[in-house]
Write a protein that holds these residues in place. Sequence first.
Motif, PDB file in Angstrom:
ATOM      1  N   PRO A  31       0.678  -1.306  -0.041  1.00 20.35           N
ATOM      2  CA  PRO A  31       0.150  -0.058   0.054  1.00 20.35           C
ATOM      3  C   PRO A  31       0.924   1.064  -0.011  1.00 20.35           C
ATOM      4  CG  PRO A  31       0.268  -0.879   2.049  1.00 20.35           C
ATOM      5  CD  PRO A  31       0.885  -1.818   1.295  1.00 20.35           C
ATOM      6  N   SER A  32       0.308   2.345  -0.320  1.00 22.22           N
ATOM      7  CA  SER A  32       0.860   3.647  -0.230  1.00 22.22           C
ATOM      8  C   SER A  32       1.413   3.867   1.176  1.00 22.22           C
ATOM      9  CB  SER A  32      -0.053   4.678  -0.451  1.00 22.22           C
ATOM     10  OG  SER A  32      -0.632   4.657  -1.718  1.00 22.22           O
ATOM     11  N   GLY A  33       2.640   4.551   1.188  1.00 22.54           N
ATOM     12  CA  GLY A  33       3.344   4.766   2.482  1.00 22.54           C
ATOM     13  C   GLY A  33       4.123   3.853   3.069  1.00 22.54           C
ATOM     14  N   THR A  34       4.106   2.314   2.260  1.00 23.35           N
ATOM     15  CA  THR A  34       5.115   1.481   2.947  1.00 23.35           C
ATOM     16  C   THR A  34       6.696   1.872   2.507  1.00 23.35           C
ATOM     17  OG1 THR A  34       3.553  -0.149   2.420  1.00 23.35           O
ATOM     18  CG2 THR A  34       5.818  -0.947   2.481  1.00 23.35           C
ATOM     19  N   ARG A  35       7.374   1.655   3.602  1.00 27.03           N
ATOM     20  CA  ARG A  35       8.979   2.050   3.432  1.00 27.03           C
ATOM     21  C   ARG A  35       9.243   0.456   3.026  1.00 27.03           C
ATOM     22  NH1 ARG A  35      11.405   6.594   2.711  1.00 27.03           N
ATOM     23  NH2 ARG A  35      13.657   6.253   3.236  1.00 27.03           N
ATOM     24  N   LEU A  36      10.142   0.590   1.848  1.00 31.71           N
ATOM     25  CA  LEU A  36      10.522  -0.687   1.437  1.00 31.71           C
ATOM     26  C   LEU A  36      12.041  -1.008   1.938  1.00 31.71           C
ATOM     27  CD1 LEU A  36       9.595  -0.796  -2.241  1.00 31.71           C
ATOM     28  CD2 LEU A  36       8.516  -1.917  -0.548  1.00 31.71           C
ATOM     29  N   PHE A  37      12.611   0.028   2.005  1.00 31.93           N
ATOM     30  CA  PHE A  37      14.001  -0.191   2.671  1.00 31.93           C
ATOM     31  C   PHE A  37      14.548   1.535   2.916  1.00 31.93           C
ATOM     32  CE2 PHE A  37      14.612  -0.467  -1.965  1.00 31.93           C
ATOM     33  CZ  PHE A  37      15.670   0.500  -2.138  1.00 31.93           C
ATOM     34  N   ASN A  38      15.519   1.414   4.087  1.00 29.74           N
ATOM     35  CA  ASN A  38      16.023   2.596   4.290  1.00 29.74           C
ATOM     36  C   ASN A  38      17.524   2.401   3.978  1.00 29.74           C
ATOM     37  OD1 ASN A  38      14.050   4.003   5.628  1.00 29.74           O
ATOM     38  ND2 ASN A  38      13.886   2.468   7.225  1.00 29.74           N
ATOM     39  N   GLU A  39      18.144   3.836   3.843  1.00 30.27           N
ATOM     40  CA  GLU A  39      19.541   3.832   3.746  1.00 30.27           C
ATOM     41  C   GLU A  39      20.337   3.205   4.713  1.00 30.27           C
ATOM     42  OE1 GLU A  39      22.118   7.801   2.592  1.00 30.27           O
ATOM     43  OE2 GLU A  39      20.057   7.943   2.375  1.00 30.27           O
ATOM     44  N   GLY A  40      21.324   2.279   4.454  1.00 33.31           N
ATOM     45  CA  GLY A  40      22.180   1.726   5.529  1.00 33.31           C
ATOM     46  C   GLY A  40      21.602   0.513   5.935  1.00 33.31           C
ATOM     47  N   GLY A  41      20.662   0.071   5.542  1.00 36.38           N
ATOM     48  CA  GLY A  41      19.813  -1.331   5.791  1.00 36.38           C
ATOM     49  C   GLY A  41      20.435  -2.656   5.132  1.00 36.38           C
ATOM     50  N   HIS A  42      20.202  -3.917   5.437  1.00 36.15           N
ATOM     51  CA  HIS A  42      20.839  -4.946   4.715  1.00 36.15           C
ATOM     52  C   HIS A  42      19.993  -5.015   3.459  1.00 36.15           C
ATOM     53  CE1 HIS A  42      22.564  -8.568   4.052  1.00 36.15           C
ATOM     54  NE2 HIS A  42      21.497  -9.531   4.068  1.00 36.15           N
ATOM     55  N   ALA A  43      20.534  -5.174   2.098  1.00 38.40           N
ATOM     56  CA  ALA A  43      19.962  -5.229   0.937  1.00 38.40           C
ATOM     57  C   ALA A  43      20.034  -6.713   0.412  1.00 38.40           C
ATOM     58  CB  ALA A  43      20.550  -4.619   0.020  1.00 38.40           C
ATOM     59  N   ASP A  44      18.664  -7.176   0.840  1.00 37.67           N
ATOM     60  CA  ASP A  44      18.596  -9.063   0.756  1.00 37.67           C
ATOM     61  C   ASP A  44      17.598  -9.149  -0.285  1.00 37.67           C
ATOM     62  OD1 ASP A  44      16.522  -8.313   2.310  1.00 37.67           O
ATOM     63  OD2 ASP A  44      16.832  -9.912   3.790  1.00 37.67           O
ATOM     64  N   ARG A  45      16.948  -8.413  -0.811  1.00 34.99           N
ATOM     65  CA  ARG A  45      16.004  -8.410  -1.870  1.00 34.99           C
ATOM     66  C   ARG A  45      15.834  -7.147  -2.857  1.00 34.99           C
ATOM     67  NH1 ARG A  45      12.391 -10.992   0.016  1.00 34.99           N
ATOM     68  NH2 ARG A  45      13.681 -11.771   1.885  1.00 34.99           N
ATOM     69  N   PHE A  46      15.046  -7.379  -3.829  1.00 35.74           N
ATOM     70  CA  PHE A  46      14.798  -6.170  -4.880  1.00 35.74           C
ATOM     71  C   PHE A  46      13.459  -6.585  -5.624  1.00 35.74           C
ATOM     72  CE2 PHE A  46      17.186  -9.447  -7.219  1.00 35.74           C
ATOM     73  CZ  PHE A  46      16.697  -9.248  -8.540  1.00 35.74           C
ATOM     74  N   TRP A  47      13.008  -5.492  -6.310  1.00 32.41           N
ATOM     75  CA  TRP A  47      11.863  -5.549  -6.816  1.00 32.41           C
ATOM     76  C   TRP A  47      11.736  -4.835  -8.264  1.00 32.41           C
ATOM     77  CZ3 TRP A  47      13.311  -3.839  -2.000  1.00 32.41           C
ATOM     78  CH2 TRP A  47      12.438  -4.651  -1.040  1.00 32.41           C
ATOM     79  N   VAL A  48      10.865  -5.460  -9.233  1.00 32.13           N
ATOM     80  CA  VAL A  48      10.598  -4.867 -10.394  1.00 32.13           C
ATOM     81  C   VAL A  48       9.018  -4.720 -10.223  1.00 32.13           C
ATOM     82  CG1 VAL A  48      10.274  -5.320 -13.042  1.00 32.13           C
ATOM     83  CG2 VAL A  48      12.531  -6.366 -11.742  1.00 32.13           C
ATOM     84  N   LEU A  49       8.930  -3.431 -10.621  1.00 32.98           N
ATOM     85  CA  LEU A  49       7.470  -2.812 -10.517  1.00 32.98           C
ATOM     86  C   LEU A  49       6.700  -3.489 -11.578  1.00 32.98           C
ATOM     87  CD1 LEU A  49       8.102   0.741  -9.516  1.00 32.98           C
ATOM     88  CD2 LEU A  49       7.553  -1.349  -7.806  1.00 32.98           C
TER      89      LEU A  49
END
Length: 154
Positions: A31-49
């Motif tokens: 939903p709108s407003g969801t934070r997918l990730f923050n700078e400095g967090g662990h990058a363990d996934r990615f998305w294609v819209l």
Amino acid sequence: MSIPALPRLTSALADEHRNRLTDLAQEVDFPSGTRLFNEGGHADRFWVLRSGTVTLDMHIPGRRPAVIETLGSDELVGWSWLFRPYVWQLGAEVKTPVHAFEFDAPAVRALMESDPAFSAAVSGWVGRVLAHRLHAARTRLLDLYAPYGSGHAM
């Protein structure tokens, strides 16, 4: 100089490589407003819209995060998963409801290790996205913080 066109998944990878990648995908909704990730967090996934929009932002001490770019359909959200130490370099927030393919980064990296042609294709695509994002961030930060008339983006 204008920002180069963002390489979208459907045009960036040959059918064979795109199909191998999407075989690893899970469909997700945010939903709108969801934070997918923050700078400095662990990058363990990615998305294609598939649909919807996501903004990329950069933390600026003492200020609100600066929105660098708005992403839409068929665009990659996240590249930090490909490069050690796998730490997000930007933040991302859902602006309009999103339907996306979500990828487990370790699974994609494992497939890349086992298939050099797939690895080259995915690495090339992500590298082009990274170059685009670097240019967009530089241009946006100049727009926001450079004194008027002090120069222009290269």
